[in-house]
Design a protein around this motif. Structure first.
Motif, short mmCIF file in Angstrom:
data_model
loop_
_atom_site.label_atom_id
_atom_site.label_comp_id
_atom_site.label_asym_id
_atom_site.label_seq_id
_atom_site.Cartn_x
_atom_site.Cartn_y
_atom_site.Cartn_z
N GLY A 1 2.34 0.00 -11.62
CA GLY A 1 3.76 0.01 -11.28
C GLY A 1 4.21 -1.34 -10.73
N PRO A 2 5.45 -1.62 -10.89
CA PRO A 2 5.83 -2.92 -10.08
C PRO A 2 5.99 -2.73 -8.82
CG PRO A 2 7.73 -1.50 -11.09
CD PRO A 2 6.51 -0.83 -11.78
N SER A 3 6.06 -3.87 -8.36
CA SER A 3 5.98 -4.01 -6.77
C SER A 3 7.24 -3.17 -6.34
CB SER A 3 6.30 -5.40 -6.34
OG SER A 3 4.92 -6.24 -6.30
N GLY A 4 6.97 -2.52 -4.93
CA GLY A 4 8.05 -1.82 -4.39
C GLY A 4 8.41 -0.40 -4.97
N CYS A 5 7.64 -0.10 -5.84
CA CYS A 5 7.85 1.41 -6.49
C CYS A 5 7.39 2.53 -5.74
CB CYS A 5 7.25 1.37 -8.07
SG CYS A 5 5.67 1.38 -8.02
N GLY A 6 6.41 2.43 -4.95
CA GLY A 6 5.80 3.34 -4.22
C GLY A 6 4.43 3.76 -4.30
N LYS A 7 3.73 2.87 -5.10
CA LYS A 7 2.30 3.04 -5.31
C LYS A 7 1.53 2.90 -4.04
CE LYS A 7 1.60 -0.79 -7.62
NZ LYS A 7 3.14 -1.47 -7.27
N THR A 8 1.77 2.17 -3.04
CA THR A 8 1.11 1.97 -1.87
C THR A 8 1.32 3.22 -0.98
OG1 THR A 8 0.79 -0.27 -1.95
CG2 THR A 8 0.43 0.65 0.23
N MET B 1 -4.74 6.40 -16.56
CA MET B 1 -3.82 5.58 -15.93
C MET B 1 -2.42 6.28 -15.69
SD MET B 1 -3.66 2.37 -18.83
CE MET B 1 -2.33 1.58 -17.75
N ALA B 2 -1.77 5.82 -14.77
CA ALA B 2 -0.30 6.45 -14.74
C ALA B 2 0.61 5.14 -14.57
CB ALA B 2 -0.05 7.41 -13.61
N VAL B 3 1.75 5.22 -15.46
CA VAL B 3 2.75 3.91 -15.22
C VAL B 3 3.83 4.58 -14.41
CG1 VAL B 3 4.12 2.33 -16.16
CG2 VAL B 3 1.89 3.03 -17.37
N MET B 4 4.22 3.80 -13.23
CA MET B 4 5.48 4.21 -12.56
C MET B 4 6.65 3.08 -12.61
SD MET B 4 4.04 5.31 -8.62
CE MET B 4 5.52 6.01 -8.11
N ASP B 5 7.79 3.72 -12.56
CA ASP B 5 9.04 2.75 -12.69
C ASP B 5 9.35 2.21 -11.30
OD1 ASP B 5 10.51 4.85 -11.81
OD2 ASP B 5 11.36 5.25 -13.65
N ASP B 6 10.40 1.49 -11.36
CA ASP B 6 10.77 0.96 -9.98
C ASP B 6 11.73 2.13 -9.33
OD1 ASP B 6 13.00 1.01 -11.64
OD2 ASP B 6 13.43 -1.05 -11.53
N LYS B 7 11.96 3.23 -9.71
CA LYS B 7 12.46 4.21 -8.92
C LYS B 7 11.50 5.20 -8.58
CE LYS B 7 16.90 4.04 -11.49
NZ LYS B 7 16.32 2.74 -12.42
N GLY B 8 10.08 4.75 -8.72
CA GLY B 8 9.17 5.85 -8.29
C GLY B 8 8.89 6.97 -9.03
#
Length: 371
Positions: A36-43, A208-215
């Protein structure tokens, strides 16, 4: 090794809700990548699994045992996990051997067992002969191998990797991603890998899972499934260079949508024989294709091709990259340099050519995939 599961996990910081009822399962022995993009909540998800954070709602389970809820959370050292960070986090004053041995010393393992376990871990990550070197004597890739060995040496149930290749140069990133996959095959360890790099995710993942910028997790599946059958335009766009052409549907035919692009020409897309007009929920949508799926020709055959103009041609070593104008819409095309030369397709800027699309994808006006 063990499975890993998040069930309706939510997390907020103040009034900002970062994660909202996230649910997924990583099977035992699987390499699962969260992309997912930076800042989406992955970490944040990784930190919840590791025990560095606690969920506001939901459960985190490892090996069938609940390790975290809103009311109770096991400390990291009791979860039997290994963690590898983006910045390596190796001790600069300790040798390779001492870095890898550290978690075993903390666990008060007997000296001879430590020696054997560290030797095995060093061999697993291809650091033989470097045990007495310090981090400053190692390359970035070697330091990352030390971090991997330190995480592996305790034989964790789950390995958590947080953007571990970001600080490496391009060649080392490519080398290390294959080494991580091979390491997972050899050890059978369950891996949860967080990244924003789609190439890494596609190369190493079993799932794999794809997250968007809203988490929000938009799609979960195998790399082939997610890449070839994206559930929506966001997933398609995030997994490579996209071309989107706005489409208007009239009497079952597709035209470039002049309402969507100012100055665009209403060109009929008659070359698109697989146009699924009956399945479109509205009279507008999008055609999507990758640059390598744009097929060029010096000859323009109106019944099978669309006219385009070469705006820019760039030789990128083994690849030729084209910027094309189709009725006022800019799209990218790419092909192997050898093929372009053999087919006389090093076309001068400003000249016209014919274009057709190999296996285009279709999306509704709101971005939903149409199959």
């Amino acid at each position: 090794m063990a499975d890993l599961q998040l069930s309706a996990v939510s997390k907020s910081y103040g009034t900002h809700r970062v994660l909202d009822k996230i649910t997924f399962k990583v099977n035992s022995g699987e390499c699962f990548t969260l992309l997912g993009p930076s800042g989406c909540g992955k970490t944040v998800i990784l930190r919840l699994i590791a025990g560095f954070e606690s969920p506001d709602e939901g459960e985190v389970s490892i090996g069938g045992h609940v390790v975290a809820t809103a009311k109770h959370s096991l400390p990291p050292e009791e979860r039997h996990i290994g963690v590898v960070f983006q910045d390596y986090a190796v001790w600069p004053h300790k040798t390779v051997y001492e870095n890898i041995a550290y978690p075993l010393e903390i666990a008060k393992m007997p000296h001879e067992q430590i020696k054997s376990a560290v030797s095995d871990a060093i061999d697993q990550v291809n650091l033989a002969g470097l045990a007495q070197r310090y981090p400053y004597q190692l390359s970035g890739g070697q330091q990352q191998r030390v971090a991997l060995a330190r995480a592996l040496v305790t034989k964790p149930d789950v390995m958590l990797l947080d953007e571990p290749l970001t600080n490496l140069d391009a060649n080392l990133r490519e080398e290390m991603r294959f080494e991580i996959k091979e390491l997972q095959r050899k050890t059978g360890t369950t891996i949860f890998y967080v990244t924003h790099d789609q190439e890494v995710a596609l190369a190493i993942s079993d799932k794999m899972a794809v997250m968007d910028d809203k988490g929000v997790i938009r799609q979960i599946g195998s790399p082939d499934e997610v890449y070839e059958r994206p559930i929506d335009a966001f997933v398609y766009q995030f997994l490579g260079i996209p071309n989107f052409i706005p489409v208007a549907i009239k009497s079952g035919q597709a035209f470039i949508d002049t309402d969507a692009v100012q100055g665009a020409a209403e060109l009929p897309l008659q070359a698109l024989a697989d146009f699924p007009s009956q399945r479109f929920p509205s009279p507008k949508g999008k055609l999507a294709c990758r640059p390598m799926d744009v097929i060029l020709s010096r000859s323009i055959h109106p019944e099978t091709m669309i006219k385009a103009k070469i705006v820019r041609l760039s030789l990128l070593g083994p690849i030729v990259d084209y910027l094309l104008d189709i009725g006022g819409i800019a799209i990218r095309a790419q092909m192997q340099t050898e093929a372009a030369m053999a087919q006389d397709l090093l076309i001068e800027e400003g000249q016209e050519c014919g274009v057709r699309f190999a296996e285009p994808k279709w999306f509704s006006e709101d971005g939903e995939a149409i199959r």
